[in-house]
Scaffold this active site. Structure first.
Site, PDB file in Angstrom:
ATOM      1  N   SER A 171      -6.537  10.270  -0.536  1.00 22.57           N
ATOM      2  CA  SER A 171      -6.010   9.275  -1.493  1.00 22.57           C
ATOM      3  C   SER A 171      -6.144   9.721  -3.023  1.00 22.57           C
ATOM      4  O   SER A 171      -7.101  10.086  -3.275  1.00 22.57           O
ATOM      5  CB  SER A 171      -6.972   7.821  -1.654  1.00 22.57           C
ATOM      6  OG  SER A 171      -6.842   7.393   0.070  1.00 22.57           O
ATOM      7  N   ARG A 223     -16.140   4.561  -3.577  1.00 21.51           N
ATOM      8  CA  ARG A 223     -15.690   5.700  -3.815  1.00 21.51           C
ATOM      9  C   ARG A 223     -16.460   6.406  -5.224  1.00 21.51           C
ATOM     10  O   ARG A 223     -16.034   6.803  -6.142  1.00 21.51           O
ATOM     11  CB  ARG A 223     -14.390   6.110  -4.363  1.00 21.51           C
ATOM     12  CG  ARG A 223     -13.446   5.664  -3.165  1.00 21.51           C
ATOM     13  CD  ARG A 223     -13.643   6.952  -1.913  1.00 21.51           C
ATOM     14  NE  ARG A 223     -12.618   6.922  -1.165  1.00 21.51           N
ATOM     15  CZ  ARG A 223     -12.704   5.857   0.244  1.00 21.51           C
ATOM     16  NH1 ARG A 223     -13.799   5.191   0.340  1.00 21.51           N
ATOM     17  NH2 ARG A 223     -11.783   5.851   1.301  1.00 21.51           N
ATOM     18  N   GLU A 253      -8.723   8.842  -8.179  1.00 18.49           N
ATOM     19  CA  GLU A 253      -9.947   8.992  -7.295  1.00 18.49           C
ATOM     20  C   GLU A 253     -10.078  10.447  -7.209  1.00 18.49           C
ATOM     21  O   GLU A 253     -11.332  10.754  -7.525  1.00 18.49           O
ATOM     22  CB  GLU A 253      -9.638   8.626  -5.944  1.00 18.49           C
ATOM     23  CG  GLU A 253     -11.121   8.436  -5.110  1.00 18.49           C
ATOM     24  CD  GLU A 253     -10.885   8.704  -3.744  1.00 18.49           C
ATOM     25  OE1 GLU A 253     -11.543   9.339  -3.521  1.00 18.49           O
ATOM     26  OE2 GLU A 253     -10.007   8.363  -3.264  1.00 18.49           O
TER      27      GLU A 253
HETATM   28  N1  EPU Z   1       0.280   0.285   2.293  1.00 13.21           N
HETATM   29  C1  EPU Z   1       1.567   0.057   2.038  1.00 13.21           C
HETATM   30  N2  EPU Z   1       2.276   1.150   1.748  1.00 13.21           N
HETATM   31  C2  EPU Z   1       1.784   2.567   1.629  1.00 13.21           C
HETATM   32  C3  EPU Z   1       0.384   2.568   2.059  1.00 13.21           C
HETATM   33  C4  EPU Z   1      -0.203   1.212   2.501  1.00 13.21           C
HETATM   34  O1  EPU Z   1       2.199  -1.021   2.101  1.00 13.21           O
HETATM   35  O2  EPU Z   1       2.419   3.292   1.627  1.00 13.21           O
HETATM   36  C5  EPU Z   1      -0.431  -1.170   2.898  1.00 13.21           C
HETATM   37  C6  EPU Z   1      -0.713  -0.969   4.330  1.00 13.21           C
HETATM   38  O3  EPU Z   1       0.158  -1.443   4.931  1.00 13.21           O
HETATM   39  C7  EPU Z   1      -1.884  -1.914   4.425  1.00 13.21           C
HETATM   40  C8  EPU Z   1      -2.753  -1.499   3.264  1.00 13.21           C
HETATM   41  O4  EPU Z   1      -1.750  -1.188   2.156  1.00 13.21           O
HETATM   42  O5  EPU Z   1      -1.641  -3.342   4.454  1.00 13.21           O
HETATM   43  C9  EPU Z   1      -3.708  -0.472   3.398  1.00 13.21           C
HETATM   44  O6  EPU Z   1      -3.365   0.579   3.984  1.00 13.21           O
HETATM   45  P1  EPU Z   1      -4.443   1.544   4.781  1.00 13.21           P
HETATM   46  O7  EPU Z   1      -4.962   0.878   5.874  1.00 13.21           O
HETATM   47  O8  EPU Z   1      -3.479   2.806   5.105  1.00 13.21           O
HETATM   48  O9  EPU Z   1      -5.463   2.021   3.629  1.00 13.21           O
HETATM   49  P2  EPU Z   1      -5.415   2.373   2.258  1.00 13.21           P
HETATM   50  O10 EPU Z   1      -5.929   1.117   1.481  1.00 13.21           O
HETATM   51  O11 EPU Z   1      -4.100   2.627   1.556  1.00 13.21           O
HETATM   52  C10 EPU Z   1      -8.039   3.095   2.206  1.00 13.21           C
HETATM   53  C11 EPU Z   1      -8.827   4.499   1.883  1.00 13.21           C
HETATM   54  C12 EPU Z   1      -8.538   5.742   2.675  1.00 13.21           C
HETATM   55  C13 EPU Z   1      -8.914   5.405   4.233  1.00 13.21           C
HETATM   56  C14 EPU Z   1      -8.125   3.907   4.541  1.00 13.21           C
HETATM   57  C15 EPU Z   1      -8.832   3.328   5.734  1.00 13.21           C
HETATM   58  C16 EPU Z   1      -8.920   4.249  -0.762  1.00 13.21           C
HETATM   59  C17 EPU Z   1      -8.598   4.844  -1.912  1.00 13.21           C
HETATM   60  N3  EPU Z   1      -8.225   4.743   0.467  1.00 13.21           N
HETATM   61  O12 EPU Z   1      -6.523   3.448   2.204  1.00 13.21           O
HETATM   62  O13 EPU Z   1      -9.191   6.823   2.352  1.00 13.21           O
HETATM   63  O14 EPU Z   1      -8.593   6.180   5.210  1.00 13.21           O
HETATM   64  O15 EPU Z   1      -8.496   2.866   3.576  1.00 13.21           O
HETATM   65  O16 EPU Z   1      -9.940   2.891   5.689  1.00 13.21           O
HETATM   66  O17 EPU Z   1      -9.834   3.439  -0.658  1.00 13.21           O
HETATM   67  C18 EPU Z   1      -9.200   8.715   0.911  1.00 13.21           C
HETATM   68  O18 EPU Z   1     -10.193   8.159   0.447  1.00 13.21           O
HETATM   69  O19 EPU Z   1      -8.881   9.797   0.936  1.00 13.21           O
HETATM   70  C19 EPU Z   1      -8.665   7.894   2.056  1.00 13.21           C
HETATM   71  C20 EPU Z   1      -7.482   8.521   2.886  1.00 13.21           C
END
Ligand code: EPU
Length: 337
Positions: free
Chosen positions: A237, A162, A333
């Site tokens: 995010s 990012r 972010e």
């Molecule tokens: N999780 C939780 N609780 C929550 C949210 C997530 O426990 O409320 C856990 C999930 O269960 C999972 C892990 O966290 O084990 C990762 O969750 P997720 O796959 O939803 O991805 P993320 O790391 O929360 C990132 C990006 C997203 C992108 C997704 C998928 C960043 C800051 N965010 O989210 O990007 O869509 O991965 O690749 O890196 C964005 O940048 O606006 C965005 C939505």
């Protein structure tokens, strides 16, 4: 091209924050953009793209320059690949859809990301195992001081998680006018290792997916947890996933052995901020119309009439609680003005 005065920016930011712009001008072509850059000093302008990665906490007393350049064109083609240029004001997902309709592969994992093409290199947008840097060939930008045009190849952009040169060394110095993507026409390389994509494809009994199938899977996953900005204001995010040392991870694991993490290198890991926030108990928190999304704690939301300041207050509370519970500092972010 017309100069408007005292207009609400609510339709121009995906958080749906109702602040006013002292003056507002939308440019559709590079000629119009250059004319405005000649007419105003850089310090008099506030540059706005798709408004998908910003939280507005106050009226803008400058002239808001809405970069709305349109157009999609093939600039080079072989039997295997195509270079497609999209202008900055094209809606990101509409552009992804155009590529899928033409069977150009590479952008399918980035389906349904809010915002416009022009801002995609600034934060190196990414999702489900693919980042913009993996598909961008180069982008073109106008230097706000000299008004000359410069081509930035991927290697010039210092892309990180990012992050890019446009957020650091060259911040506010260039206006990106177009982005050129290198996409496959045959032998599409799919990225379906990301757990939830496989699960989604399996549930549809798809064993040899097309790029269109991958896009549909990504859309289904996003729709299941990320709010649609047309219904609930948000900026995706709000925080970055923090990168911490193995030592910090071990401390978290004492109480939570199940904590999810991704290895970055020998010494550090990335922990999902959404998981950390959920463990503080703030998932689904709401004060007035500002809150933490109930299905994905990484996303802050505006249920209707929240002000930017109220959303900012929620973000401060989230940071404070995560810091207190885990001694981890979350980094924002989204750009806050
Ligand atoms: N999780 C939780 N609780 C929550 C949210 C997530 O426990 O409320 C856990 C999930 O269960 C999972 C892990 O966290 O084990 C990762 O969750 P997720 O796959 O939803 O991805 P993320 O790391 O929360 C990132 C990006 C997203 C992108 C997704 C998928 C960043 C800051 N965010 O989210 O990007 O869509 O991965 O690749 O890196 C964005 O940048 O606006 C965005 C939505």
């Amino acid at each position: 091209m017309k100069l408007e005065k005292d207009i609400s920016l609510k339709p121009y930011n995906t958080f749906g924050i109702d602040v006013n712009a002292h003056q507002f001008i939308s440019v559709q072509t590079e000629e119009e953009l250059l004319e405005i850059l000649r007419r105003f000093y850089a310090s008099e302008l506030f540059v706005l793209g798709g408004g998908s990665n910003m939280l507005l906490t106050q009226n803008i007393n400058k002239t808001v320059l809405h970069v709305n350049l349109k157009g999609i064109e093939v600039v080079e083609e072989s039997s295997e690949y195509v270079l497609v240029k999209a202008y900055a004001g094209e809606n990101w997902h509409d552009f992804v859809s155009f590529c899928l309709e033409n069977d150009y592969g590479g952008l399918e994992n980035l389906s349904l990301i809010p915002g416009n093409v022009g801002t995609s290199p600034i934060q190196n947008i990414g999702a489900y195992g693919v980042e913009l840097k993996d598909v961008m060939e180069y982008c073109e930008a106008i230097n706000r001081q000299t008004l000359s045009k410069k081509t930035f190849y991927t290697k010039d952009c210092k892309f990180g998680y990012r992050d890019s040169i446009f957020k650091s060394k060259l911040k506010n110095q260039f206006i990106i006018t177009s982005v050129v993507f290198k996409l496959s026409k045959t032998n599409h390389q799919l990225h379906i290792d990301y757990g939830s994509i496989q699960t989604e494809l399996n549930s549809k009994k798809i064993s040899s997916p097309s790029i269109q199938d991958v896009s549909k899977a990504v859309i289904a996953i996003r729709q299941s947890k990320l709010p649609n900005p047309k219904e609930i204001g948000n900026s995706g995010s709000f925080f970055k996933n923090p990168i911490v040392s193995n030592k910090v991870l071990e401390t978290v694991q004492v109480e939570y052995p199940e904590v999810p993490f991704y290895k970055i290198d020998e010494n550090s890991v990335k922990i999902p901020a959404g998981w950390l926030i959920e463990k503080t108990g703030l998932k689904g928190y709401r004060k007035g119309d500002a809150g933490v999304h109930a299905k994905q704690a990484l996303v802050l939301v505006n249920y209707g009439e929240a002000s930017g300041k109220e959303i900012k207050e929620v973000s401060k509370l989230v940071k404070k609680e995560v810091k207190t519970k885990f001694n981890i500092a979350l980094e924002t972010e989204v750009n806050v003005f």
